[in-house]
Design an enzyme around this catalytic site. Structure first.
Site, PDB file in Angstrom:
ATOM      1  N   ASP A 327      -4.020  -2.548  -3.576  1.00 42.32           N
ATOM      2  CA  ASP A 327      -3.630  -1.151  -3.435  1.00 42.32           C
ATOM      3  C   ASP A 327      -2.421  -1.101  -2.507  1.00 42.32           C
ATOM      4  O   ASP A 327      -2.039  -2.096  -1.887  1.00 42.32           O
ATOM      5  CB  ASP A 327      -4.795  -0.320  -2.890  1.00 42.32           C
ATOM      6  N   GLU A 527      -6.367  11.648  -1.728  1.00 43.08           N
ATOM      7  CA  GLU A 527      -6.728  10.568  -0.813  1.00 43.08           C
ATOM      8  C   GLU A 527      -7.201  11.101   0.544  1.00 43.08           C
ATOM      9  O   GLU A 527      -7.881  12.125   0.621  1.00 43.08           O
ATOM     10  CB  GLU A 527      -5.563   9.577  -0.691  1.00 43.08           C
TER      11      GLU A 527
END
Length: 829
Positions: A327, A527
């Site tokens: 990521d 997020e």
């Protein structure tokens, strides 16, 4: 002889696979495995038959590649930080566009520019003029709910809404439609599906999960992978109109303590396997070719450095043949690593670094580590082998430029009528009816209907995060061609039946309505920006409660349509409404809501409610980790709840005590008018503070410094707040302010993080540059305080705005955020 050759080829294939899989039995120097027992994990059946020809092609190409080319293949930069010329020089295996990255740095770039840029990077990747092998690159994108970075694309409901459908066949169709739209713009890889199983809905990524129940996620995993990639063995597997899928985030991202994004999942191995690992086996059996490592830790061990799970379990026991991608700079969080150097992550089993802006330093360090043996050549070759195998299976070596591939440039695919109808069906199936007192629904369309609330006619709000931009903010309705808002769907439905519909921002009306539909809910986020301390609805200035109360007092029947990325405590809203619909984040086809709320022109029910809660609904704002198998499970609405028109059930009046105390107030809001805050406000020295009304009673502060001495406005937290995650996420302290008289001396914003820990940012130049007398959202990036000397990994105890000069400043809100009109120049003091 032919038979012996066949046996030899098969043996060669077995040897090649063994070389790949024996990574599970190797421990590179300096690497330790987390405590895990691979034998207890599932062993999926691979859909791929032995393919000696494929393995031969991979091995032959690998043998020709230089060390520099191999290192390039395991690095993925972001298009905002890399050029086609960099691709030509460094031979990167892939590129990506992050949530705010786009061609020419234009987040609203037309599809043709995406396709042209894909051609440019592809041409650079296959250019062999500098002696390289010309390995085609792949482009990864966050197609989270449709091809959601692209203007005009179909936006499907976010996963939390899809989970309420319980419809795997529709999920597969959505995957196929999304893949076709991705291919139209020349891309071939999506970072989806998200197979997380969220266990605490304070987590800002909860809406990326289909359900709190792993079995719901399991039922969707293979379906979405097949929809995106096609079926293994078919001619179009991984090829147009399909793309490569990525299951994420491996592993335990939805189980972190307190729902903290990128936090620590503190569970035993059996729980990790049963809840968070369950969806990966069916995805692998469906031919999944890419898996993304997670930011989180498992019992203190960062997943980007967890050899036990990435290598021993995923590649060894589960036989995963694709590659593991990291990521966004996630490798840099592994102890002993930086974003620009992390041998430990590759040694643990990561195959491709996602190094958006750190790629240059990472390339140099990885090359040096491979030369020194810190990264064993066998491990590097294994990673590159996995990447090449996927590229051969995708047919990239024969595919030609992205613009010449089937479906590319057919921009009419984006938001096509067939895809929009598919999304509209998904909206209908995802709606969950929580309350229908007196059987108010379904509504007759031939009547006077008032539609109000800030979500009624706002495409961005109904679509949520990961829509055109990372946070889903900054785009007005003009950026959503072909979409329908909730208001537009209601208006068209009512007018078609001979009724009348009126849109109102504040609940006022020209003619008293027969019924009112109030659309409200969470504003977009993504997020960690969406992390919450509790389950209170943070509507940021919405007046929906006042509207609901006003309409109820006027005896107008009210239908509430609630837009959210998670279940929240909305008892007050439920009490003020006669009917209440959880609409989640429906995407571009808001008209699907009117399809269900209203009877058809013939008076019959056209579409009944089908949605069932895929997450338990809280009774208080402090029921954080709420799931059906926990002791004392006591939600307001149970997992699987959802009324239909066939059921008659009235909801009694609910308690309006949220359960939130001062210590549970949002830590990211220093001042929010009348909102409860965990921060204590005070002034000292030469500053005069008064309150005044901007949008609500006494919701704003006016601060006057006379210039006769130093004065300060301060916010203190007794326990201190941890903003390390928010700092890493590039969040800002956003002040909604108005400068009526600029400072005539120095001014500074200071954060205190301990006895000898503080950092200051000079603000006088920034404040002077703001337009006088105008409200502005002014942001100070948290990273600025690091440059000023603060350690943002420490708990922050104080924010202070101080000046000794004259200053006339009004403040309406001070909170963490990402949306601003102007940003600080970050001049440290």
């Amino acid at each position: 002889m032919g038979k012996l050759q066949g046996v030899a080829r098969h043996l060669a294939w077995l040897v090649a696979v063994a070389m790949v899989m024996t990574t599970a039995a190797q421990t590179p120097p300096g690497n330790t495995a987390a405590a895990v027992n691979p034998a207890l994990w599932p062993a999926p059946v691979s859909p791929f038959k032995p393919d000696a020809q494929l393995e031969k092609r991979v091995a032959e190409l690998l043998a020709k590649m230089t060390l520099e080319e191999k290192v390039g293949q395991v690095i993925q930069p972001d298009i905002a930080s890399v050029t086609p010329e960099d691709m030509r020089r460094y031979h990167f295996g892939a590129i990506l566009n992050g949530g705010n990255s786009a061609p020419d740095k234009d987040e609203f770039a037309p599809p043709a520019k995406w396709l042209a840029l894909a051609d440019a990077f592809y041409a650079a990747s296959v250019d062999r003029s500098n002696g390289g092998q010309g390995v085609p690159m792949i482009w990864g994108t966050d197609a989270m709910h449709g091809h959601s970075n692209i203007i005009g694309a179909t936006l499907f409901p976010h996963n939390i809404g899809l989970g309420a459908m319980r419809d795997p066949q529709l999920i597969e169709a959505i995957g196929a439609a999304t893949a076709a739209e991705i291919r139209a713009t020349g891309l071939e890889w999506t970072f989806a599906p998200t197979l997380t199983v969220p266990q605490d809905t304070r987590w800002g990524r909860s809406y990326e999960g289909y359900s709190e129940d792993p079995q719901v996620v399991v039922s969707y995993a293979a379906a979405m992978v097949r929809g995106l990639q096609g079926k293994p063995g078919s001619r179009d597997f991984l090829r147009p109109p399909h793309v490569m899928a990525t299951a994420k985030h491996f592993l335990g991202d939805g189980g972190t303590a307190t729902g903290k994004d990128q936090g620590d999942t503190r569970v035993d191995e059996a729980t990790l396997r049963r809840i968070h690992g369950a969806p990966y086996a069916p995805a692998i059996e469906a031919g999944l070719m890419s898996i993304m490592a997670s930011y989180n830790s498992w019992n203190g061990v960062k997943m980007h450095g967890n050899r036990g799970l990435m290598t021993d379990v995923l590649k060894g026991r589960m036989g995963f043949q694709g590659f593991i991608v990291g990521d966004w700079n996630g490798h840099g969080q592994v102890p002993g690593c930086r974003a620009t150097s992390c041998a430990a992550s590759l040694n643990a089993g990561l195959d491709m670094f996602m190094a958006p802006d750190s790629w240059r330093g990472l390339y140099d360090s990885t090359l040096a580590q491979a030369k020194s043996g810190e990264i064993p050549m066998q491990r590097l070759d294994d990673a590159v082998t996995r990447i090449l195998r996927v590229k051969f299976r995708m047919g990239l070596f024969e595919a030609g430029p992205p613009s010449k591939r089937p479906g590319a440039g057919r921009f009419e695919t984006l938001g096509s009528p067939a895809h929009r109808e598919l999304a509209r069906r998904a909206v209908r199936e995802s709606l969950v009816l929580l309350k229908n007192n007196g059987a108010l629904l379904p509504l007759a369309a031939k009547q006077q209907v008032l539609v109000t609330g800030d979500g009624a006619n706002q495409y961005a709000k109904q679509s949520g995060g990961w829509t055109l931009t990372w946070q889903g903010t900054g785009a007005d309705n003009s950026r959503f061609p072909g979409a329908t808002s909730i208001w537009e769907g209601i208006r068209d439905n009512v007018q078609k039946a001979g009724g009348s519909a009126e849109l109102s921002a504040d609940g006022s009306y020209r003619k008293k309505p027969d019924v009112a539909i109030v659309v409200f809910g969470e504003n977009p986020y993504a997020e960690g920006v969406g992390d919450r301390r509790n389950l209170l609805l943070r509507a940021d200035g919405s007046t929906h409660l006042e509207i609901l109360a006003k309409l109820k007092a006027e005896r107008i029947p009210v239908v509430a349509v609630f837009l959210s990325g998670r279940p929240l405590w909305v008892n007050r809203e439920l009490n003020a409404s006669q009917a209440f619909v959880a609409a989640w984040l429906p995407g571009s086809e808001g008209a699907g809501i009117a399809d269900v709320l209203f009877r058809g022109p013939d008076g019959r029910i056209a579409h009944d409610f089908r949605g069932k809660l895929s997450f338990s609904w809280p009774k208080t704002a402090t029921q954080y980790a709420l799931h059906q198998d926990q002791p004392g499970y006591d939600p307001l609405f149970r997992f699987g709840f959802g009324l239909t028109y066939r059921e008659r059930s009235d909801l009694p009046v609910l308690s309006e005590e949220s359960g939130v105390q001062g210590a549970d107030a949002p830590g990211g809001t220093l001042f929010g008018g009348t909102e409860v805050s965990a921060w204590r406000m005070s002034t000292s020295g030469d500053v005069k503070l008064t309150r005044f009304d901007r949008q609500r009673q006494e919701d704003s502060l006016r601060l006057l410094w006379s210039g006769s001495g130093a004065g300060a406005l301060a916010f203190d937290s007794t326990a201190g707040e941890d903003f390390s995650r928010e700092t890493n996420a590039d969040m800002m302290l956003v002040l909604t302010l108005k400068v009526d008289a600029s400072p005539d001396g120095s001014a500074a914003l200071t954060v205190a993080c301990g006895a000898r820990c503080q950092g200051s940012v000079a603000l006088e130049a920034d404040l002077r540059a703001l337009p006088a007398g105008q409200w502005q959202r002014f942001g100070v990036p948290l990273k600025c305080f690091t440059r000023g000397g603060a350690d943002m990994n420490q708990r922050l105890a104080r924010f202070e705005l101080r000046t000794a000069g004259k200053l006339d400043l009004s403040v309406n809100r001070i909170a963490l955020g990402v949306d601003v009109d102007r940003k600080s120049t970050c001049d440290p003091r």
